[in-house]
Design a protein around this motif. Structure first.
Motif, PDB file in Angstrom:
ATOM      1  N   ASP A   1       0.821  -1.210   0.000  1.00 39.23           N
ATOM      2  CA  ASP A   1       0.000   0.000   0.000  1.00 39.23           C
ATOM      3  C   ASP A   1       0.858   1.264   0.000  1.00 39.23           C
ATOM      4  O   ASP A   1       0.473   2.277  -0.579  1.00 39.23           O
ATOM      5  CB  ASP A   1      -0.933   0.004   1.213  1.00 39.23           C
ATOM      6  N   VAL A   2       2.024   1.207   0.653  1.00 44.24           N
ATOM      7  CA  VAL A   2       2.913   2.369   0.669  1.00 44.24           C
ATOM      8  C   VAL A   2       3.295   2.766  -0.751  1.00 44.24           C
ATOM      9  O   VAL A   2       3.379   3.953  -1.080  1.00 44.24           O
ATOM     10  CB  VAL A   2       4.172   2.066   1.515  1.00 44.24           C
ATOM     11  N   ARG A   3       3.522   1.768  -1.600  1.00 45.26           N
ATOM     12  CA  ARG A   3       3.886   2.071  -2.988  1.00 45.26           C
ATOM     13  C   ARG A   3       2.649   2.407  -3.820  1.00 45.26           C
ATOM     14  O   ARG A   3       2.656   3.360  -4.603  1.00 45.26           O
ATOM     15  CB  ARG A   3       4.620   0.877  -3.585  1.00 45.26           C
ATOM     16  N   LEU A   4       1.571   1.652  -3.642  1.00 43.68           N
ATOM     17  CA  LEU A   4       0.379   1.848  -4.470  1.00 43.68           C
ATOM     18  C   LEU A   4      -0.311   3.181  -4.214  1.00 43.68           C
ATOM     19  O   LEU A   4      -0.982   3.705  -5.100  1.00 43.68           O
ATOM     20  CB  LEU A   4      -0.618   0.706  -4.224  1.00 43.68           C
ATOM     21  N   CYS A   5      -0.158   3.744  -3.006  1.00 41.93           N
ATOM     22  CA  CYS A   5      -0.881   4.988  -2.708  1.00 41.93           C
ATOM     23  C   CYS A   5      -0.400   6.148  -3.573  1.00 41.93           C
ATOM     24  O   CYS A   5      -1.088   7.167  -3.686  1.00 41.93           O
ATOM     25  CB  CYS A   5      -0.767   5.340  -1.223  1.00 41.93           C
ATOM     26  N   PHE A   6       0.760   6.005  -4.220  1.00 39.33           N
ATOM     27  CA  PHE A   6       1.260   7.051  -5.109  1.00 39.33           C
ATOM     28  C   PHE A   6       0.923   6.774  -6.569  1.00 39.33           C
ATOM     29  O   PHE A   6       1.319   7.532  -7.445  1.00 39.33           O
ATOM     30  CB  PHE A   6       2.779   7.192  -4.961  1.00 39.33           C
ATOM     31  N   THR A   7       0.203   5.686  -6.811  1.00 41.05           N
ATOM     32  CA  THR A   7      -0.227   5.376  -8.167  1.00 41.05           C
ATOM     33  C   THR A   7      -1.528   6.091  -8.452  1.00 41.05           C
ATOM     34  O   THR A   7      -2.469   6.042  -7.652  1.00 41.05           O
ATOM     35  CB  THR A   7      -0.429   3.855  -8.342  1.00 41.05           C
ATOM     36  N   ARG A   8      -1.595   6.757  -9.572  1.00 36.85           N
ATOM     37  CA  ARG A   8      -2.792   7.550  -9.877  1.00 36.85           C
ATOM     38  C   ARG A   8      -4.012   6.651 -10.017  1.00 36.85           C
ATOM     39  O   ARG A   8      -3.952   5.589 -10.642  1.00 36.85           O
ATOM     40  CB  ARG A   8      -2.568   8.346 -11.165  1.00 36.85           C
ATOM     41  N   HIS A   9      -5.107   7.113  -9.423  1.00 37.08           N
ATOM     42  CA  HIS A   9      -6.398   6.420  -9.429  1.00 37.08           C
ATOM     43  C   HIS A   9      -6.336   5.077  -8.705  1.00 37.08           C
ATOM     44  O   HIS A   9      -7.139   4.188  -8.979  1.00 37.08           O
ATOM     45  CB  HIS A   9      -6.927   6.223 -10.848  1.00 37.08           C
TER      46      HIS A   9
ATOM     47  N   SER B   1       7.769  -3.750  12.145  1.00 32.47           N
ATOM     48  CA  SER B   1       8.395  -2.536  11.604  1.00 32.47           C
ATOM     49  C   SER B   1       7.527  -1.993  10.481  1.00 32.47           C
ATOM     50  O   SER B   1       6.580  -2.648  10.024  1.00 32.47           O
ATOM     51  CB  SER B   1       9.812  -2.837  11.084  1.00 32.47           C
ATOM     52  N   GLY B   2       7.886  -0.795  10.022  1.00 28.24           N
ATOM     53  CA  GLY B   2       7.130  -0.170   8.958  1.00 28.24           C
ATOM     54  C   GLY B   2       7.951  -0.059   7.692  1.00 28.24           C
ATOM     55  O   GLY B   2       8.991  -0.715   7.543  1.00 28.24           O
ATOM     56  N   TRP B   3       7.473   0.822   6.789  1.00 32.58           N
ATOM     57  CA  TRP B   3       8.139   1.011   5.512  1.00 32.58           C
ATOM     58  C   TRP B   3       8.273   2.496   5.226  1.00 32.58           C
ATOM     59  O   TRP B   3       7.450   3.308   5.639  1.00 32.58           O
ATOM     60  CB  TRP B   3       7.365   0.303   4.397  1.00 32.58           C
ATOM     61  N   GLU B   4       9.326   2.800   4.469  1.00 32.45           N
ATOM     62  CA  GLU B   4       9.609   4.192   4.097  1.00 32.45           C
ATOM     63  C   GLU B   4       9.829   4.265   2.596  1.00 32.45           C
ATOM     64  O   GLU B   4      10.554   3.448   2.019  1.00 32.45           O
ATOM     65  CB  GLU B   4      10.856   4.701   4.826  1.00 32.45           C
ATOM     66  N   ILE B   5       9.183   5.252   1.974  1.00 34.12           N
ATOM     67  CA  ILE B   5       9.342   5.452   0.534  1.00 34.12           C
ATOM     68  C   ILE B   5       9.657   6.913   0.274  1.00 34.12           C
ATOM     69  O   ILE B   5       9.169   7.807   0.986  1.00 34.12           O
ATOM     70  CB  ILE B   5       8.069   5.018  -0.240  1.00 34.12           C
ATOM     71  N   GLU B   6      10.466   7.146  -0.739  1.00 34.86           N
ATOM     72  CA  GLU B   6      10.839   8.505  -1.124  1.00 34.86           C
ATOM     73  C   GLU B   6      10.580   8.682  -2.612  1.00 34.86           C
ATOM     74  O   GLU B   6      11.037   7.866  -3.427  1.00 34.86           O
ATOM     75  CB  GLU B   6      12.312   8.775  -0.805  1.00 34.86           C
ATOM     76  N   ILE B   7       9.841   9.729  -2.937  1.00 31.32           N
ATOM     77  CA  ILE B   7       9.490  10.006  -4.333  1.00 31.32           C
ATOM     78  C   ILE B   7       9.751  11.477  -4.611  1.00 31.32           C
ATOM     79  O   ILE B   7       9.248  12.343  -3.894  1.00 31.32           O
ATOM     80  CB  ILE B   7       8.011   9.654  -4.614  1.00 31.32           C
TER      81      ILE B   7
ATOM     82  N   GLU C   1       8.938  10.381  -9.347  1.00 30.13           N
ATOM     83  CA  GLU C   1       9.801   9.228  -9.575  1.00 30.13           C
ATOM     84  C   GLU C   1      10.227   8.604  -8.247  1.00 30.13           C
ATOM     85  O   GLU C   1      10.751   9.295  -7.371  1.00 30.13           O
ATOM     86  CB  GLU C   1      11.037   9.631 -10.381  1.00 30.13           C
ATOM     87  N   GLU C   2      10.003   7.311  -8.124  1.00 31.29           N
ATOM     88  CA  GLU C   2      10.386   6.615  -6.901  1.00 31.29           C
ATOM     89  C   GLU C   2      11.905   6.524  -6.801  1.00 31.29           C
ATOM     90  O   GLU C   2      12.589   6.113  -7.735  1.00 31.29           O
ATOM     91  CB  GLU C   2       9.785   5.207  -6.889  1.00 31.29           C
ATOM     92  N   ARG C   3      12.430   6.913  -5.635  1.00 37.53           N
ATOM     93  CA  ARG C   3      13.869   6.878  -5.416  1.00 37.53           C
ATOM     94  C   ARG C   3      14.289   5.726  -4.506  1.00 37.53           C
ATOM     95  O   ARG C   3      15.354   5.148  -4.687  1.00 37.53           O
ATOM     96  CB  ARG C   3      14.330   8.210  -4.798  1.00 37.53           C
ATOM     97  N   GLU C   4      13.430   5.397  -3.530  1.00 39.81           N
ATOM     98  CA  GLU C   4      13.838   4.368  -2.571  1.00 39.81           C
ATOM     99  C   GLU C   4      12.615   3.841  -1.826  1.00 39.81           C
ATOM    100  O   GLU C   4      11.705   4.595  -1.497  1.00 39.81           O
ATOM    101  CB  GLU C   4      14.852   4.951  -1.581  1.00 39.81           C
ATOM    102  N   LEU C   5      12.589   2.565  -1.581  1.00 39.67           N
ATOM    103  CA  LEU C   5      11.593   1.918  -0.731  1.00 39.67           C
ATOM    104  C   LEU C   5      12.343   0.964   0.186  1.00 39.67           C
ATOM    105  O   LEU C   5      13.035   0.049  -0.275  1.00 39.67           O
ATOM    106  CB  LEU C   5      10.565   1.152  -1.568  1.00 39.67           C
TER     107      LEU C   5
END
Length: 605
Positions: free
Chosen positions: A74-82, A126-132, A136-140
């Motif tokens: 979900d951390v990654r998908l939440c930045f996907t449009r729609h 633990s959780g997850w961290e993403i940077e965009i 553009e995704e830089r790190e997960l």
């Protein structure tokens, strides 16, 4: 060239460009980012939300909640449009129960900023961290973080400099952020909110009932003056609070409408409520109200505006009629006004005449009519210096029928002869005086406004304000929005004679005021100036400084309805006709009218 070989002119935009275009609809300014992230935090089930901004959100917007958190996917998908968890079928569009549902916000925000998101589900190790950055995704990667979600949005519009250039000043953008937090806090009094501007704490709101939440946001004076309203029908149920008319303000900004927990704008409903209050105040003042409409989701469309600010009801007329009814009933019951059965009689009733006598406002159940301004404000010309002011020769020629040069005192004898007894006051609003060729009528409030405006303009330009120091400095607490604007206006306020020291917690110490103002009412004076300043936001041909000086002059000027002595009337006239532009106030309204004697003769044939 054959049909098969023709060149196609229509192209599918690449995702990075389409996301930036979409961001223009969703992300207009930092406050829009705050609103979208608050919506997500509230939808996550959080009961504690913290907001931190730097440079009014231009450099950083960080929102932390203790909601449900997200998984790695979900951390990654939440930045996907729609991509959204709120809608699974077309039928869901007619039964929207959440604040966010389109799945556009995170993608749009990430396309025009540098986003870091940390999230952890309750019970997870633990959780997850993403940077965009710029979409553009830089790190997960895995991250040690508390349950809930923290979203940090840095350098908004860093890759769209043209849009960043259109942002307003930091105080202006911060006020919009404060309003976004106010909306979320009013709609969710069971959630605690904290708002920090750098190291300055603007709000720390504990979970509490709605009446107390309103008082925490807008000031303790509101709590005793709130009028609870509420009623239900098969069409809609409404609950909320309106304010005692005596606390109406000159500017908009404290009008809140919610439908199914979502803030919305509705010009007609605002007009309906304002028109009802106008019957009680007799003025174009604006009341506070927070009204919550509960409507079947399939009876209201919340998807008619890119930012979901506007909604469309299936029965617009029914909602409007119902709103009018509960506002009238709430005011009538508060002030024990008998209900009028006849619609025609009710329509023609002016409640400002019903409350023509004086009331004791220490009792919150008394009349809503404003305390007369003349009771609050004195009028002192001890330092006016009018005896030494020059009268414009052209003006003197018109008024007195002869050339006048030098000091105003040089025409004193002529003026006395012309006036034959001095000045007269008409209905405590107008000053009348005889001249050689007729008479002139001066609006005392407009005239004094012109005098104070030009004096303040001269003082601010010269940097030589006339200040009277207070024997006991006053500590004044403001609303968050007013305090933010006060910061912006401080340089000009100091130039015209205010001595103010800003403290934390939306408070300030006032140790001096302009010499034209009576001390003792520091808070209402400053609040009135701020409200007037905001009400002139759409006035053309006025700089920010001029708007403030007009607001100050309007507040400090002798009010209509105040009885003046001969000396005071004479001082107004002398100072008015020494002004550069005596015949109009700063908003180009007339200050004086000359009536030739011939016109009077014609009236008597």
């Amino acid at each position: 060239m054959s049909i098969e070989e023709s060149i196609s002119l229509i192209q599918v935009l690449p995702p990075e460009l389409s996301n930036k275009i979409a961001a223009g609809e969703v992300v207009e300014r930092p406050a829009a980012v705050v609103k979208e992230l608050l919506d997500n935090a509230i939808d996550s089930g959080a009961n504690e939300i913290k907001v931190l901004v730097l440079n009014a959100g231009k450099n950083l917007i960080q929102i932390t909640d203790n909601g449900s958190g997200m998984s790695k996917e979900d951390v990654r998908l939440c930045f996907t449009r729609h991509a959204t968890s709120k809608i699974k079928s077309v039928d869901d569009l007619s039964n929207i129960q959440t604040l966010g549902f389109r799945g556009e916000a995170m993608a749009s925000i990430a396309s025009v900023s540098q986003v870091n998101l940390k999230s952890c589900q309750h019970g997870a190790d633990s959780g997850w961290e993403i940077e965009i950055w710029g979409g553009e995704e830089r790190e997960l990667k895995p991250a040690a973080t508390q349950p809930g979600t923290t979203v940090s949005v840095r350098n908004l519009f860093y890759n769209v400099p043209a849009r960043r250039a259109f942002l307003k000043t930091d105080p202006t953008e911060l006020r919009h952020i404060i309003i976004a937090v106010q909306q979320a806090a009013l709609a969710n009094p069971d959630i605690s909110f904290e708002l920090m501007d750098g190291t300055d704490q603007i709000y720390k709101l504990a979970a509490i009932d709605l009446r107390s939440r309103i008082a925490d946001i807008f000031g303790k004076v509101y709590k005793a003056s709130l009028i609870e309203v509420g009623e239900s029908t098969s069409l809609v149920s409404v609950y909320g609070f309106i304010i005692d008319p005596k606390l109406c303000k000159k500017n908009r900004g404290e009008q809140f409408l919610f439908v199914n927990g979502r803030p919305f704008l509705h010009r007609h409903l605002n007009y309906v409520i304002h028109s009802i209050y106008k019957q009680w105040t007799g003025k174009d003042d604006y009341p506070f109200y927070a009204l919550f409409y509960n409507v079947d989701p399939d009876k209201v469309d919340v998807n008619v505006h890119p930012t979901k600010l506007e909604v469309k009801f299936e029965d617009e007329r029914g909602i409007s009629t119902f709103t009018r009814s509960i506002i009238k009933r709430g005011l009538n019951e508060r002030f024990n006004v008998p209900v009028l059965d006849s619609p025609s009689v009710e329509k023609e009733t002016d409640f400002s005449t019903f409350f023509s006598k004086n009331f004791d406002f220490s009792d919150p159940n008394t009349s809503p009519r404003h305390t007369p301004q003349s009771d609050k404000q004195g009028f002192d010309f001890r330092d006016s210096g009018n005896r030494n002011q020059k009268i414009n020769p052209n003006i003197a020629e018109k008024l007195y029928g002869g050339e006048v040069t030098g000091q105003a005192k040089s025409v004193e004898n002529e003026k006395k002869y012309d006036r034959r007894g001095g000045f007269w006051q008409l209905h405590n609003q107008y000053i009348i005086s005889q001249t050689h060729t007729g008479m002139f009528i001066v609006d005392q409030h407009a005239a004094h406004k012109r005098i104070l405006f030009e004096k303040a303009l001269t003082s601010s330009d010269a940097g030589l304000p006339s200040t009277q120091q207070l024997l006991f400095p006053q500590t004044v607490e403001f609303s968050a929005t007013d305090f933010t604007l006060l910061k912006e206006l401080m340089p000009t306020l100091r130039k015209i004679g205010f001595n103010i020291q800003l403290l934390s917690g939306n408070t300030a110490i006032v140790s001096g005021v302009p010499s034209e103002l009576n001390h003792g009412d520091e808070k209402p004076i400053l609040e009135s100036i701020i409200q007037q300043y905001q009400s002139y936001s759409n006035t053309l041909n006025l700089t920010s400084q001029e708007r403030l000086l007009v607001a100050y002059a309007s507040r400090a000027a002798v009010p209509k309805g105040k009885n003046l002595t001969q000396q005071e009337m004479e001082a107004i006239i002398d100072q008015l006709f020494a002004c550069e532009n005596p015949f109009f106030d700063p908003l180009n309204r007339p200050t004086a009218v000359f009536i030739p004697l011939d016109d009077v003769h014609k009236r008597f044939r």
